[in-house]
Design a protein around this motif. Structure first.
Motif, short mmCIF file in Angstrom:
data_model
loop_
_atom_site.label_atom_id
_atom_site.label_comp_id
_atom_site.label_asym_id
_atom_site.label_seq_id
_atom_site.Cartn_x
_atom_site.Cartn_y
_atom_site.Cartn_z
N UNK A 1 21.43 61.09 -10.69
CA UNK A 1 20.94 59.72 -10.59
C UNK A 1 19.46 59.63 -10.96
N UNK A 2 18.67 60.59 -10.49
CA UNK A 2 17.24 60.56 -10.78
C UNK A 2 16.96 60.85 -12.25
N UNK A 3 17.84 61.62 -12.88
CA UNK A 3 17.64 61.93 -14.30
C UNK A 3 17.77 60.69 -15.17
N UNK A 4 18.47 59.66 -14.67
CA UNK A 4 18.62 58.42 -15.46
C UNK A 4 17.29 57.72 -15.67
N UNK A 5 16.30 58.06 -14.86
CA UNK A 5 14.98 57.46 -15.03
C UNK A 5 14.05 58.25 -15.92
N UNK A 6 14.55 59.37 -16.49
CA UNK A 6 13.72 60.23 -17.33
C UNK A 6 13.92 59.89 -18.80
N UNK B 1 0.25 70.01 -8.82
CA UNK B 1 0.06 68.79 -9.60
C UNK B 1 -0.75 67.75 -8.83
N UNK B 2 -0.51 67.68 -7.52
CA UNK B 2 -1.26 66.74 -6.69
C UNK B 2 -2.75 67.09 -6.70
N UNK B 3 -3.04 68.39 -6.54
CA UNK B 3 -4.43 68.84 -6.53
C UNK B 3 -5.08 68.66 -7.90
N UNK B 4 -4.36 68.98 -8.96
CA UNK B 4 -4.90 68.83 -10.31
C UNK B 4 -5.17 67.36 -10.64
N UNK B 5 -4.22 66.50 -10.28
CA UNK B 5 -4.39 65.07 -10.56
C UNK B 5 -5.59 64.51 -9.80
N UNK B 6 -5.75 64.94 -8.55
CA UNK B 6 -6.88 64.47 -7.74
C UNK B 6 -8.21 64.90 -8.35
N UNK B 7 -8.18 66.00 -9.11
CA UNK B 7 -9.39 66.52 -9.75
C UNK B 7 -9.60 65.91 -11.14
N UNK B 8 -8.70 65.03 -11.56
CA UNK B 8 -8.86 64.34 -12.82
C UNK B 8 -8.16 64.96 -14.01
N UNK B 9 -7.31 65.97 -13.78
CA UNK B 9 -6.59 66.60 -14.88
C UNK B 9 -5.35 65.78 -15.25
N UNK B 10 -5.01 65.81 -16.52
CA UNK B 10 -3.75 65.24 -16.99
C UNK B 10 -2.64 66.24 -16.65
N UNK B 11 -1.59 65.78 -15.98
CA UNK B 11 -0.46 66.63 -15.62
C UNK B 11 0.82 65.97 -16.11
N UNK B 12 1.90 66.74 -16.26
CA UNK B 12 3.15 66.15 -16.76
C UNK B 12 3.73 65.14 -15.77
N UNK B 13 4.35 64.10 -16.29
CA UNK B 13 5.10 63.17 -15.45
C UNK B 13 6.27 63.93 -14.82
N UNK B 14 6.34 63.92 -13.49
CA UNK B 14 7.29 64.78 -12.78
C UNK B 14 7.93 64.04 -11.62
N UNK B 15 9.23 64.28 -11.43
CA UNK B 15 9.97 63.74 -10.29
C UNK B 15 10.52 64.92 -9.50
N UNK B 16 10.24 64.95 -8.20
CA UNK B 16 10.76 66.00 -7.33
C UNK B 16 12.03 65.52 -6.65
N UNK B 17 13.07 66.34 -6.73
CA UNK B 17 14.37 65.97 -6.17
C UNK B 17 14.80 67.05 -5.18
#
Length: 233
Positions: free
Chosen positions: A35-40, A11-27
């Motif tokens: 706790x992190x799911x409360x922000x989704x 996702x980091x590489x794709x985003x840097x290349x200008x692609x739309x990627x899903x909003x993602x949180x790594x836990x």
């Protein structure tokens, strides 16, 4: 293979290349997931940072169901300890698209039906309409293919995938994206150890294994030529 090992890196590489990627949180680990799911926003999905075939991917429509999963016996521990919480994307038509590239050339695009679940490996042994229900194809009768050739697909995103592959030196890859109901075109996965489906290849009239064999043979000839020209290299 570097990108195959981490969806975060993808996702980091794709985003840097200008692609739309899903909003993602790594836990990392299990204890902070609730706790992190409360922000989704609901619904959301979970997936492992390292893994293929859609294994470990689950959709959650409520935080209560997610909490029960995290605390319960069905919780699946990721190989690298990293779970991804990711926005759920509603695909138009109920399918995702996969673009196959071999040797820096577009081979074909295929669709995979998402209505049976998230296990969308196109390999022949995985191609069963019961796959999304967690049933092994050896134990269930195939009722039809989940995968089909996307005839006539020539979206400009193909050229962007080719540019990305050249930049990363990836000769063989399958890029997966979703066309959403709100008209986003979201790339969510790159497979560099891709599989090919015989139903799709019969429909498309093209063979992934043959293309791979020709590509590898060309690489071997280049290496042999270089060895002859530069014997000390």
């Amino acid at each position: 293979m570097e990108l195959e090992m981490s969806k975060i890196d993808q996702h980091t590489a794709l985003r840097a290349f200008g692609f739309d990627v899903p909003s993602t949180v790594a836990v990392i680990g299990r204890h902070h997931l609730k706790a992190r799911a409360r922000g989704m926003s609901l619904p959301f999905i979970t997936k492992h940072n390292q893994g293929g075939k859609g294994l470990g991917v689950r959709r959650f429509d409520s935080l209560e169901d997610f909490d029960d999963y995290v605390d319960g016996p069905d919780y699946e521990h990721p190989v690298d300890g990293i779970t991804l919480l990711q926005e759920y994307l509603h695909p138009v038509g109920g399918y995702i698209t996969r673009v196959e590239i071999v040797g820096g050339q577009f081979l074909y695009a295929l669709t995979a039906d998402t209505r049976a679940g998230f296990q969308l490996c196109p390999a022949d042994e995985c191609d069963d309409t019961s796959a999304g229900l967690g049933l092994c194809p050896a134990d269930a009768q195939t009722a039809g293919s989940l995968f089909h050739w996307r005839e006539g697909f020539r979206d400009p995103i193909i050229d962007r995938y080719l540019d990305f592959s050249r930049f990363w030196g990836t000769g063989i890859a399958g890029f997966e994206f979703i066309e959403t109901e709100d008209r986003r075109l979201v790339t969510y996965d790159i497979n560099t150890n891709t599989n090919y489906n015989p139903v799709v290849e019969e429909e498309a009239g093209r063979s992934g294994p043959v293309a791979v064999a020709r590509y590898l043979a060309a690489l071997a000839r280049e290496l042999e030529t270089d060895r002859v020209v530069n014997p000390s290299a």
